[in-house]
Design an enzyme around this catalytic site. Structure first.
Site, mmCIF file in Angstrom:
data_model
loop_
_atom_site.group_PDB
_atom_site.id
_atom_site.type_symbol
_atom_site.label_atom_id
_atom_site.label_comp_id
_atom_site.label_asym_id
_atom_site.label_seq_id
_atom_site.Cartn_x
_atom_site.Cartn_y
_atom_site.Cartn_z
ATOM 1 C CD GLU A 95 -3.081 1.011 0.535
ATOM 2 O OE1 GLU A 95 -2.526 1.769 -0.292
ATOM 3 O OE2 GLU A 95 -4.246 1.160 0.888
ATOM 4 C CG ASP A 99 -5.953 8.221 6.765
ATOM 5 O OD1 ASP A 99 -5.605 8.554 7.899
ATOM 6 O OD2 ASP A 99 -6.754 8.896 6.076
ATOM 7 N N GLY A 101 -7.150 2.612 8.060
ATOM 8 C CA GLY A 101 -6.926 1.172 8.125
ATOM 9 C C GLY A 101 -8.056 0.373 7.491
HETATM 10 P P1 IMP Z 1 -7.578 4.049 4.704
HETATM 11 O O1 IMP Z 1 -8.580 3.021 4.242
HETATM 12 O O2 IMP Z 1 -8.218 5.161 5.476
HETATM 13 O O3 IMP Z 1 -6.400 3.462 5.446
HETATM 14 O O4 IMP Z 1 -7.138 4.804 3.431
HETATM 15 C C1 IMP Z 1 -6.044 4.575 2.745
HETATM 16 C C2 IMP Z 1 -6.144 5.279 1.406
HETATM 17 O O5 IMP Z 1 -6.572 6.655 1.534
HETATM 18 C C3 IMP Z 1 -4.773 5.329 0.808
HETATM 19 O O6 IMP Z 1 -4.513 4.200 0.028
HETATM 20 C C4 IMP Z 1 -4.823 6.606 0.004
HETATM 21 O O7 IMP Z 1 -5.357 6.342 -1.263
HETATM 22 C C5 IMP Z 1 -5.770 7.508 0.749
HETATM 23 N N1 IMP Z 1 -5.040 8.438 1.633
HETATM 24 C C6 IMP Z 1 -5.093 8.501 2.971
HETATM 25 N N2 IMP Z 1 -4.287 9.473 3.454
HETATM 26 C C7 IMP Z 1 -3.691 10.026 2.378
HETATM 27 C C8 IMP Z 1 -2.720 11.090 2.220
HETATM 28 O O8 IMP Z 1 -2.213 11.722 3.164
HETATM 29 N N3 IMP Z 1 -2.352 11.373 0.936
HETATM 30 C C9 IMP Z 1 -2.847 10.718 -0.149
HETATM 31 N N4 IMP Z 1 -3.740 9.711 -0.049
HETATM 32 C C10 IMP Z 1 -4.163 9.382 1.211
HETATM 33 MG MG MG Z 2 -4.307 4.142 -2.083
#
Ligand code: IMP
Ligand code: MG
Length: 170
Positions: A95, A99, A101
C-alpha cells in the site's frame, strides 16, 4: 495549494532498498505474491519489486471508497480484483499509505478467505492520527502522525502523483 517537501527522493529510494532487503531475507526459498493497491502504490511498488532478490509474482487490486475525498468511509468496493490465485501462497499486500486502516483490513480479510498461506503488509507510509481499524504493518517505510501527503504516487484529487518527492499539503 501550498506544499512543503517532507521526504526527499534520495531518502525514499534508500528506504525502499532497505525494505526490499528485509523482505528478500524473510522470504528466502519462497516465491511471494506481491499485491499492489492501485493507484497510489505504482511507483513504490515498481521500485520495491525491482529490488527484491527472491522470485516473486505481482498483481494489483483497486479499491474505491464512497464518501468524502480525503478520508475512507469504510464503505469499500473493488473496481479491480486480484487475478493470480493466492490459495496456499505467501501474500504481501503493498500500500502507499495506511490512514484509517479500513482499506487494508478489508483486503486482508479477502486474501484470508481466498486461502492465502500467509499475509504480510508493506506500506510506504503509516499515518497514525486517524487509525481506527487495527492493522499490523510488517514492513513500514515511514511513520507520520498527521497531515495530507502527496507525490511519489500519492494524490490529492488525482493531482501531484508524478512528483518524485513526497510533500505535505498546507
Ligand atoms: P484508509 O482506508 O483510510 O487506510 O485509506 C487509505 C487510502 O486513503 C490510501 O490508500 C490513500 O489512497 C488515501 N489516503 C489517505 N491518506 C492520504 C494522504 O495523506 N495522501 C494521499 N492519499 C491518502
Ligand atoms: Mg491508495
Amino acid at each position: 495549494m501550498e506544499k512543503e517537501i517532507l521526504i526527499p527522493r534520495e531518502k525514499i529510494q534508500a528506504r525502499v532498498k532497505e525494505l526490499a532487503k528485509e523482505i528478500s531475507s524473510d522470504y528466502e526459498g519462497k516465491e511471494p505474491i506481491l499485491i499492489g493497491v492501485l493507484n497510489g502504490v505504482i511507483f513504490f511498488f515498481a521500485d520495491l519489486v525491482r529490488e527484491l532478490s527472491v522470485p516473486n509474482k505481482i498483481d494489483f487490486i483497486r479499491a474505491a471508497s464512497y464518501g468524502s475525498k480525503s478520508t475512507s468511509s469504510g464503505n469499500i468496493r473493488f473496481t479491480k480484483e486480484v487475478e493470480i490465485p493466492v490459495k496456499g501462497k505467501p501474500v504481501i499486500l503493498v500500500e502507499d499509505i495506511v490512514d484509517t486502516g479500513e482499506t487494508l483490513s478489508r483486503i486482508g480479510e479477502i486474501m484470508e478467505s481466498n486461502g492465502a498461506e500467509s499475509l504480510k503488509i508493506c506500506a510506504l507510509i503509516d499515518k497514525l492520527e486517524r487509525r481506527h481499524k487495527a492493522v499490523n504493518i510488517d514492513y513500514c517505510g515511514f511513520q507520520i502522525n498527521e497531515g495530507f501527503v502527496v507525490g511519489y504516487g500519492l494524490d490529492y484529487d488525482e493531482k501531484y502523483r508524478h512528483l518524485p518527492d513526497i510533500y505535505v499539503l498546507k
